[in-house]
Design an enzyme around this catalytic site. Structure first.
Site, PDB file in Angstrom:
ATOM      1  N   HIS A   1       0.850  -0.824  -0.107  1.00 18.29           N
ATOM      2  CA  HIS A   1      -0.184  -0.424  -0.493  1.00 18.29           C
ATOM      3  C   HIS A   1       1.210   1.202  -0.361  1.00 18.29           C
ATOM      4  O   HIS A   1       0.314   2.337   0.788  1.00 18.29           O
ATOM      5  CB  HIS A   1      -0.559  -0.478   1.446  1.00 18.29           C
ATOM      6  CG  HIS A   1      -2.121  -1.039   0.942  1.00 18.29           C
ATOM      7  ND1 HIS A   1      -2.521  -1.339   0.183  1.00 18.29           N
ATOM      8  CD2 HIS A   1      -2.409  -1.888   2.449  1.00 18.29           C
ATOM      9  CE1 HIS A   1      -3.736  -2.004   0.481  1.00 18.29           C
ATOM     10  NE2 HIS A   1      -3.882  -2.663   1.054  1.00 18.29           N
TER      11      HIS A   1
ATOM     12  N   ARG B   1       6.870  -6.033   3.240  1.00 24.05           N
ATOM     13  CA  ARG B   1       5.782  -6.364   3.160  1.00 24.05           C
ATOM     14  C   ARG B   1       5.744  -6.426   1.167  1.00 24.05           C
ATOM     15  O   ARG B   1       5.731  -5.178   1.090  1.00 24.05           O
ATOM     16  CB  ARG B   1       4.577  -5.997   3.284  1.00 24.05           C
ATOM     17  CG  ARG B   1       3.283  -6.348   2.891  1.00 24.05           C
ATOM     18  CD  ARG B   1       1.705  -5.889   3.916  1.00 24.05           C
ATOM     19  NE  ARG B   1       2.458  -4.707   3.576  1.00 24.05           N
ATOM     20  CZ  ARG B   1       0.564  -4.540   4.247  1.00 24.05           C
ATOM     21  NH1 ARG B   1      -0.461  -5.147   4.717  1.00 24.05           N
ATOM     22  NH2 ARG B   1      -0.315  -3.052   3.880  1.00 24.05           N
TER      23      ARG B   1
ATOM     24  N   ASP C   1      16.336 -11.476  -2.545  1.00 25.02           N
ATOM     25  CA  ASP C   1      18.197 -11.599  -3.493  1.00 25.02           C
ATOM     26  C   ASP C   1      19.022  -9.594  -3.414  1.00 25.02           C
ATOM     27  O   ASP C   1      20.194  -9.753  -2.799  1.00 25.02           O
ATOM     28  CB  ASP C   1      18.209 -11.270  -4.807  1.00 25.02           C
ATOM     29  CG  ASP C   1      18.344 -13.011  -5.357  1.00 25.02           C
ATOM     30  OD1 ASP C   1      18.497 -13.840  -4.418  1.00 25.02           O
ATOM     31  OD2 ASP C   1      18.179 -13.703  -6.289  1.00 25.02           O
TER      32      ASP C   1
ATOM     33  N   GLU D   1      -6.058 -11.931   7.119  1.00 29.10           N
ATOM     34  CA  GLU D   1      -6.903 -10.564   7.256  1.00 29.10           C
ATOM     35  C   GLU D   1      -8.542 -10.705   5.797  1.00 29.10           C
ATOM     36  O   GLU D   1      -8.837 -10.008   5.571  1.00 29.10           O
ATOM     37  CB  GLU D   1      -6.095  -9.085   6.702  1.00 29.10           C
ATOM     38  CG  GLU D   1      -5.709  -9.759   5.553  1.00 29.10           C
ATOM     39  CD  GLU D   1      -4.385  -8.430   4.740  1.00 29.10           C
ATOM     40  OE1 GLU D   1      -4.066  -7.445   5.834  1.00 29.10           O
ATOM     41  OE2 GLU D   1      -3.834  -8.676   3.614  1.00 29.10           O
TER      42      GLU D   1
ATOM     43  N   ASP E   1      -8.308  -4.975   6.491  1.00 28.85           N
ATOM     44  CA  ASP E   1      -9.002  -5.558   5.786  1.00 28.85           C
ATOM     45  C   ASP E   1      -9.372  -6.693   6.336  1.00 28.85           C
ATOM     46  O   ASP E   1     -11.187  -7.005   5.369  1.00 28.85           O
ATOM     47  CB  ASP E   1      -7.628  -6.312   5.297  1.00 28.85           C
ATOM     48  CG  ASP E   1      -7.190  -6.146   3.345  1.00 28.85           C
ATOM     49  OD1 ASP E   1      -7.996  -4.931   2.906  1.00 28.85           O
ATOM     50  OD2 ASP E   1      -6.575  -5.336   3.592  1.00 28.85           O
TER      51      ASP E   1
HETATM   52  C1  3PY Z   1      -4.520  -4.245   7.559  1.00 33.98           C
HETATM   53  O1  3PY Z   1      -4.858  -3.584   8.352  1.00 33.98           O
HETATM   54  O2  3PY Z   1      -5.483  -4.785   6.517  1.00 33.98           O
HETATM   55  C2  3PY Z   1      -3.361  -4.138   7.466  1.00 33.98           C
HETATM   56  O3  3PY Z   1      -2.921  -5.123   6.511  1.00 33.98           O
HETATM   57  C3  3PY Z   1      -1.912  -3.794   8.529  1.00 33.98           C
HETATM   58  O4  3PY Z   1      -1.273  -3.339   6.977  1.00 33.98           O
HETATM   59 MG    MG Z   2      -4.542  -5.862   4.637  1.00 32.44          MG
END
Ligand code: 3PY
Ligand code: MG
Length: 263
Positions: A48, A81, A95, A160, A186
């Site tokens: 994000h 991430r 890498d 999530e 999410d």
């Molecule tokens: C969420 O809260 O969905 C996340 O992925 C945190 O970054």
């Molecule tokens: Mg998320």
């Protein structure tokens, strides 16, 4: 010389609680500031945030070279991430020297096992072998890198979604998954409460997931830049708590200052 020891993996295996900062500005200057602040780790967010391989590399370099404010002045642990848990994407981050990952939207044990394999060299996994020309092996200065790299990978998978929650016991049973990270944003959307991670049903689901993770003996993680939430999760024993983000700190501070002097 072996692969560098992953201090974050070690701390979590020792049952320590850690705090970190989410890097979403996509900027190595900001990473340098966060690195010196005193967090245990920083996550370079490619899901994000406007990051790519090169901006991630610049931030990894900044994080590795900045001593933090802790008494022993070690450098902060770097975590990436990826935008999605694909083997070829993880290979590139590996890498350039990333050893720790938080992978979004993991919904079943097969997907988690695939991620474990993506981050390990054969015979344990399918990671492609190109480390001799890569930053990961300090450009081949770590002569034993290939035979020691697997042991230093730290893998968090994010749960999530409703499907992910239902599969949590199976995901926790996957060997090579160090921890499960809950994404409240999410998850609240998936549970019908878009934008409201404090809805009682969401809080109940999160607490239940954290209990299940704790019972498994694996590390638990959560995003909680609201200090009240962060304190609650730390008091519950969560081991990997994102207590800050660079953008959140910047917007909060700048808006407070502007509003104070505008009056
Ligand atoms: C969420 O809260 O969905 C996340 O992925 C945190 O970054
Ligand atoms: Mg998320």
């Amino acid at each position: 010389m072996p692969a560098p020891v992953n201090r974050l993996k070690q701390a979590l295996a020792d049952g320590k609680q850690t705090i970190g900062c989410w890097l979403v500005l996509g900027d190595s200057y900001a990473a340098e500031i966060a690195a010196s602040a005193g967090f245990d780790w920083c996550v370079i967010d490619n899901e994000h945030a406007p990051n790519d391989l090169r901006s991630t590399l610049a931030q990894l370099q900044a994080l590795s070279q900045t001593p933090n404010q802790t008494p022993n002045q070690t450098s902060v642990s770097a975590v990436v991430r990826p935008p999605i848990g694909e083997t070829h994407i993880l290979k590139q981050f590996l890498d350039i020297g990333c050893q720790s990952f938080v992978v979004p939207m993991v919904e079943n044990a097969a997907q988690a096992a695939e991620l474990v394999r993506a981050t390990r060299y054969p015979p344990d996994g399918v990671r492609g072998v190109g480390a001799s020309t890569a930053r990961a092996s300090n450009f081949n200065a770590h002569a034993d890198y290939l035979h020691t790299a697997n042991d230093q990978i730290c893998l968090f998978v994010q749960v999530e979604s409703r499907v992910g929650l239902a599969a949590l016991p199976d995901i926790l049973a996957v060997d090579g998954v160090d921890g499960v990270f809950i994404g409240p944003s999410d998850l609240s959307a998936a549970l019908g409460h878009l934008g409201n991670p404090h809805a009682p049903a969401v809080v109940t689901a999160i607490d239940g997931a954290l209990d299940a993770i704790a019972a498994s003996g694996k590390a638990s993680g959560i995003f909680a830049v609201d200090p009240v939430d962060a304190e609650r999760y730390l008091a519950r024993g969560v081991s990997f708590v994102a207590v800050a983000s660079d953008i959140n700190s910047m917007t909060t501070a700048l808006r407070q200052t502007a509003s104070r002097f505008r009056q």
